[in-house]
Motif scaffolding. Structure first.
Motif, PDB file in Angstrom:
ATOM      1  N   HIS A   9       0.950   9.894 -21.068  1.00  0.00           N
ATOM      2  CA  HIS A   9       0.860   9.129 -19.824  1.00  0.00           C
ATOM      3  C   HIS A   9      -0.466   9.411 -19.109  1.00  0.00           C
ATOM      4  O   HIS A   9      -0.678  10.532 -18.632  1.00  0.00           O
ATOM      5  N   PRO A  10      -1.363   8.414 -19.026  1.00  0.00           N
ATOM      6  CA  PRO A  10      -2.664   8.620 -18.360  1.00  0.00           C
ATOM      7  C   PRO A  10      -2.492   9.078 -16.910  1.00  0.00           C
ATOM      8  O   PRO A  10      -1.649   8.563 -16.175  1.00  0.00           O
ATOM      9  N   LEU A  11      -3.310  10.060 -16.524  1.00  0.00           N
ATOM     10  CA  LEU A  11      -3.284  10.614 -15.174  1.00  0.00           C
ATOM     11  C   LEU A  11      -4.687  10.510 -14.586  1.00  0.00           C
ATOM     12  O   LEU A  11      -5.628  11.112 -15.098  1.00  0.00           O
ATOM     13  N   ILE A  12      -4.820   9.722 -13.519  1.00  0.00           N
ATOM     14  CA  ILE A  12      -6.123   9.505 -12.885  1.00  0.00           C
ATOM     15  C   ILE A  12      -6.318  10.506 -11.756  1.00  0.00           C
ATOM     16  O   ILE A  12      -5.408  10.751 -10.964  1.00  0.00           O
ATOM     17  N   GLN A  13      -7.510  11.081 -11.683  1.00  0.00           N
ATOM     18  CA  GLN A  13      -7.846  12.024 -10.630  1.00  0.00           C
ATOM     19  C   GLN A  13      -8.736  11.354  -9.573  1.00  0.00           C
ATOM     20  O   GLN A  13      -9.366  10.319  -9.823  1.00  0.00           O
ATOM     21  N   THR A  14      -8.815  11.964  -8.402  1.00  0.00           N
ATOM     22  CA  THR A  14      -9.607  11.412  -7.306  1.00  0.00           C
ATOM     23  C   THR A  14     -11.054  11.179  -7.723  1.00  0.00           C
ATOM     24  O   THR A  14     -11.638  10.131  -7.427  1.00  0.00           O
ATOM     25  N   GLY A  15     -11.645  12.139  -8.422  1.00  0.00           N
ATOM     26  CA  GLY A  15     -13.038  12.003  -8.839  1.00  0.00           C
ATOM     27  C   GLY A  15     -13.262  10.840  -9.779  1.00  0.00           C
ATOM     28  O   GLY A  15     -14.341  10.227  -9.776  1.00  0.00           O
ATOM     29  N   GLU A  16     -12.268  10.509 -10.592  1.00  0.00           N
ATOM     30  CA  GLU A  16     -12.414   9.396 -11.523  1.00  0.00           C
ATOM     31  C   GLU A  16     -12.382   8.054 -10.790  1.00  0.00           C
ATOM     32  O   GLU A  16     -12.966   7.084 -11.245  1.00  0.00           O
ATOM     33  N   VAL A  17     -11.696   8.013  -9.656  1.00  0.00           N
ATOM     34  CA  VAL A  17     -11.730   6.806  -8.826  1.00  0.00           C
ATOM     35  C   VAL A  17     -13.097   6.695  -8.153  1.00  0.00           C
ATOM     36  O   VAL A  17     -13.732   5.629  -8.148  1.00  0.00           O
ATOM     37  N   SER A  18     -13.588   7.810  -7.612  1.00  0.00           N
ATOM     38  CA  SER A  18     -14.852   7.806  -6.862  1.00  0.00           C
ATOM     39  C   SER A  18     -16.029   7.385  -7.722  1.00  0.00           C
ATOM     40  O   SER A  18     -16.967   6.740  -7.236  1.00  0.00           O
ATOM     41  N   ALA A  63      -1.199   3.725 -15.353  1.00  0.00           N
ATOM     42  CA  ALA A  63      -1.543   5.135 -15.144  1.00  0.00           C
ATOM     43  C   ALA A  63      -0.785   5.707 -13.956  1.00  0.00           C
ATOM     44  O   ALA A  63      -0.258   4.976 -13.115  1.00  0.00           O
ATOM     45  N   CYS A  64      -0.745   7.032 -13.905  1.00  0.00           N
ATOM     46  CA  CYS A  64      -0.234   7.766 -12.745  1.00  0.00           C
ATOM     47  C   CYS A  64      -1.426   8.293 -11.955  1.00  0.00           C
ATOM     48  O   CYS A  64      -2.529   8.436 -12.493  1.00  0.00           O
ATOM     49  N   PHE A  65      -1.197   8.585 -10.678  1.00  0.00           N
ATOM     50  CA  PHE A  65      -2.226   9.281  -9.904  1.00  0.00           C
ATOM     51  C   PHE A  65      -1.558  10.073  -8.786  1.00  0.00           C
ATOM     52  O   PHE A  65      -0.417   9.773  -8.395  1.00  0.00           O
ATOM     53  N   PRO A  66      -2.244  11.108  -8.278  1.00  0.00           N
ATOM     54  CA  PRO A  66      -1.643  12.010  -7.284  1.00  0.00           C
ATOM     55  C   PRO A  66      -1.591  11.369  -5.903  1.00  0.00           C
ATOM     56  O   PRO A  66      -2.097  10.266  -5.678  1.00  0.00           O
ATOM     57  N   ASP A  67      -0.994  12.097  -4.955  1.00  0.00           N
ATOM     58  CA  ASP A  67      -0.828  11.549  -3.611  1.00  0.00           C
ATOM     59  C   ASP A  67      -2.107  11.555  -2.799  1.00  0.00           C
ATOM     60  O   ASP A  67      -2.118  11.150  -1.634  1.00  0.00           O
ATOM     61  N   SER A  68      -3.216  12.003  -3.380  1.00  0.00           N
ATOM     62  CA  SER A  68      -4.523  11.887  -2.724  1.00  0.00           C
ATOM     63  C   SER A  68      -5.160  10.522  -3.008  1.00  0.00           C
ATOM     64  O   SER A  68      -6.275  10.254  -2.580  1.00  0.00           O
ATOM     65  N   VAL A  69      -4.436   9.688  -3.750  1.00  0.00           N
ATOM     66  CA  VAL A  69      -4.887   8.333  -4.077  1.00  0.00           C
ATOM     67  C   VAL A  69      -3.802   7.353  -3.650  1.00  0.00           C
ATOM     68  O   VAL A  69      -2.613   7.605  -3.823  1.00  0.00           O
ATOM     69  N   VAL A  70      -4.226   6.229  -3.082  1.00  0.00           N
ATOM     70  CA  VAL A  70      -3.311   5.168  -2.665  1.00  0.00           C
ATOM     71  C   VAL A  70      -3.450   3.996  -3.627  1.00  0.00           C
ATOM     72  O   VAL A  70      -4.558   3.668  -4.067  1.00  0.00           O
ATOM     73  N   ILE A 119       0.858  -1.182   0.000  1.00  0.00           N
ATOM     74  CA  ILE A 119       0.000   0.000   0.000  1.00  0.00           C
ATOM     75  C   ILE A 119       0.897   1.236   0.000  1.00  0.00           C
ATOM     76  O   ILE A 119       1.652   1.462   0.954  1.00  0.00           O
ATOM     77  N   ASN A 120       0.811   2.026  -1.069  1.00  0.00           N
ATOM     78  CA  ASN A 120       1.636   3.227  -1.165  1.00  0.00           C
ATOM     79  C   ASN A 120       0.874   4.347  -1.855  1.00  0.00           C
ATOM     80  O   ASN A 120      -0.020   4.104  -2.675  1.00  0.00           O
ATOM     81  N   ARG A 121       1.206   5.574  -1.517  1.00  0.00           N
ATOM     82  CA  ARG A 121       0.546   6.743  -2.108  1.00  0.00           C
ATOM     83  C   ARG A 121       1.073   6.989  -3.506  1.00  0.00           C
ATOM     84  O   ARG A 121       2.191   6.629  -3.864  1.00  0.00           O
ATOM     85  N   GLY A 122       0.213   7.628  -4.309  1.00  0.00           N
ATOM     86  CA  GLY A 122       0.662   8.097  -5.605  1.00  0.00           C
ATOM     87  C   GLY A 122       1.683   9.197  -5.431  1.00  0.00           C
ATOM     88  O   GLY A 122       1.853   9.747  -4.337  1.00  0.00           O
ATOM     89  N   VAL A 123       2.386   9.504  -6.508  1.00  0.00           N
ATOM     90  CA  VAL A 123       3.442  10.518  -6.459  1.00  0.00           C
ATOM     91  C   VAL A 123       3.017  11.707  -7.307  1.00  0.00           C
ATOM     92  O   VAL A 123       2.711  11.563  -8.487  1.00  0.00           O
TER      93      VAL A 123
END
Length: 504
Positions: A214-223, A270-277, A194-198
């Motif tokens: 490079h695909p970038l996933i946002q928090t809303g797209e996970v939700s 994909a990549c995702f920000p540190d608001s996603v694990v 389990i690690n945070r996105g960068v």
């Protein structure tokens, strides 16, 4: 078509209602309360003095929310922003006006008032000769209502399949929060890494980081993803990617800020920000789909207990230490197989839903520009009779045991010839009846189970049950009532009639 200014077609009759505060809403009552919220019915009242049944039908407009509802029965009006609008019956059919107002884009002004924008629109009215063409208006409303009904039905089917998955999970593993089946508990980090996105920078603050391969996933797209994340709207440039981290397809994404503990599984790197694990299952320890299922039940608890801050969030320490049941990997894999089958069916329903929504949009645009040939649209026996515009379309969650529909020689004839479905459905209904025990008979649960079973056996087609199949099911219910194997009972908690098995 002739265009008329809004005030010539619509009258604001909100003042004819005595508005009810939300604190005075009842859970049950004689009259429905309609307000500006998204829910079809906000509450109930028994106070007839609050109800206006004279000027009907009405269109209810949310001054803050822009939500529109059509109502053709006596109702009470909720306070704060609900507007009751009455169509001039000598010029327009109210349901036609309702669908036209739904077809236009009303300017977004946050939680400000929007009725001022609505009053600026002009309403096109079909004419035949020198008189309004009411038959044409009714045909348009009827056609759009039918497509809207199909859309609601598809959404209901999707909800039923989601409920079915949760029901399967509970049947196989029990409630994971209480660990009902006594599985060995383990911290979540034992099941996978389990690690945070960068994300060193916010991409929107630096355009050089965006717009690459490079695909970038946002928090809303996970939700909003559901089980699988299949789309993305942003990408990283090579520079942005060099400051981030690529996660492989199959990673379980878990939000830890904003919408806490929402999940979705990547179907692409994909990549995702540190608001996603990111969670990557340890081989032999866990199946990603099982872990995703755990969050259906732990999400509310994690959100409720999130540390208070400027924005509620959880962290890696909380997630890694989360104690969860750890059933045998073989059982987890069996659950994953069920999920994959149901997801395949959901994907066909989602495509059908997307097609229906596109059809609705196209019909709506053409209908109000005289672009539709309405000659083949049959007028309803009574104008728009029997349609319930404020009926809730989301079924209650399914928590009863999974329905087992056995193999039978009736399957092959039914798959080859739809007219042979009735004997198969009756056979399965009898099997379902024997499994009910003290549970109430649920038409929705049976249909969802039968639909899923048929889809497993007929994977290449959208093998949806039709009206004749529903009639066969209803006929079986009436026969069972007549034979005394089913009986009506009153559910005090739900305040409704339900069907129960008559115990021998």
């Amino acid at each position: 078509m002739k265009s008329y200014p809004f005030p010539e077609v619509i009258t604001d009759i909100t003042a004819k209602f005595t508005k009810i505060k939300a604190s005075d809403y009842q859970e049950h009552g004689q009259y429905k309360i309609i307000d500006q919220g998204k829910e079809a019915v906000a509450g109930y009242t028994d106070d007839a003095s609050l109800v206006n049944g004279q000027l009907l039908p009405v269109v209810v407009f949310g001054d803050h929310t822009r939500v529109l509802k059509y109502v053709d029965e006596p109702i009470a009006l909720g306070a704060d922003g609900a507007k009751a609008l009455w169509a001039n019956p000598h010029l327009a059919h109210a349901r036609y006006v309702y669908y036209y107002l739904r077809s236009i884009q009303i300017k977004e002004a946050g939680y400000s008032r929007h009725f001022k924008f609505l009053k600026e629109v002009e309403i096109p009215i079909p004419f035949k000769g020198d008189a309004p063409d009411f038959d044409g208006q009714i045909r348009i409303a009827h056609l759009l209502g039918k497509v809207e009904g199909l859309i609601a039905e598809r959404k209901q089917h999707l909800q039923q399949l989601d409920d079915l998955l949760k029901s399967v999970f509970l049947e196989m593993f029990g409630d994971p929060v209480r660990n009902e089946k006594g599985w060995t508990p383990a911290p979540l980090e034992q099941l996978g890494s389990i690690n945070r996105g960068v994300s060193k920078h916010r991409p929107r603050n630096d355009p050089k980081l965006l717009g690459g391969p490079h695909p970038l996933i946002q928090t809303g797209e996970v939700s909003s993803a559901g089980t699988y994340i299949t789309t993305y709207t942003q990408t990283y440039s090579d520079l942005g990617f060099s400051q981030s981290k690529r996660w492989p397809a199959g990673t379980l994404c878990i939000t830890i800020a904003a919408n806490i503990a929402q999940t979705g599984i990547l179907t692409f790197d994909a990549c995702f920000p540190d608001s996603v694990v990111g969670f990557l299952a340890h081989e032999g320890e866990s199946n990603t789909l099982y872990v995703l299922g755990l969050f259906w039940f732990f999400q509310a608890i994690l959100e409720k207990n999130a540390p208070a801050a400027a924005q509620k969030n959880i962290n890696l320490v909380i997630l890694r230490a989360l104690s969860v049941p750890k059933p045998p990997i073989k059982l987890q894999n069996e659950f994953a197989t069920v999920v994959e089958k149901i997801e395949a069916l959901k994907s066909r329903y989602q495509k059908s839903l997307a097609d229906l929504e596109a059809l609705y949009g196209a019909l709506s645009q053409q209908a109000f520009k005289e672009g539709l040939d309405l000659s083949r649209v049959v007028l309803p026996a009574a104008p728009i009779e029997g349609e319930d515009p404020v009926a809730a379309t989301v079924p209650a969650p399914i928590t009863a045991p999974v329905i087992e529909l056995p193999e039978t020689d009736l399957l092959l004839p039914a798959l080859q010839d739809r007219t042979q479905l009735a004997p198969l459905l009756r056979f399965w209904l009898e099997a379902y009846r024997t499994q009910l025990g003290s549970e109430a008979f649920s038409l929705e649960r049976f249909i969802a189970a039968a639909q899923t079973r048929l889809a497993e056996l007929h994977p290449d087609d959208d093998f949806a049950l039709g009206a004749s199949d529903y009639d066969a099911i209803k006929a079986w219910v009436f026969d069972a009532l007549a034979a005394g194997t089913l009986a009506q009972a009153f559910d005090d908690d739900g305040n409704r009639i339900e069907l129960k098995v008559v115990q021998a």
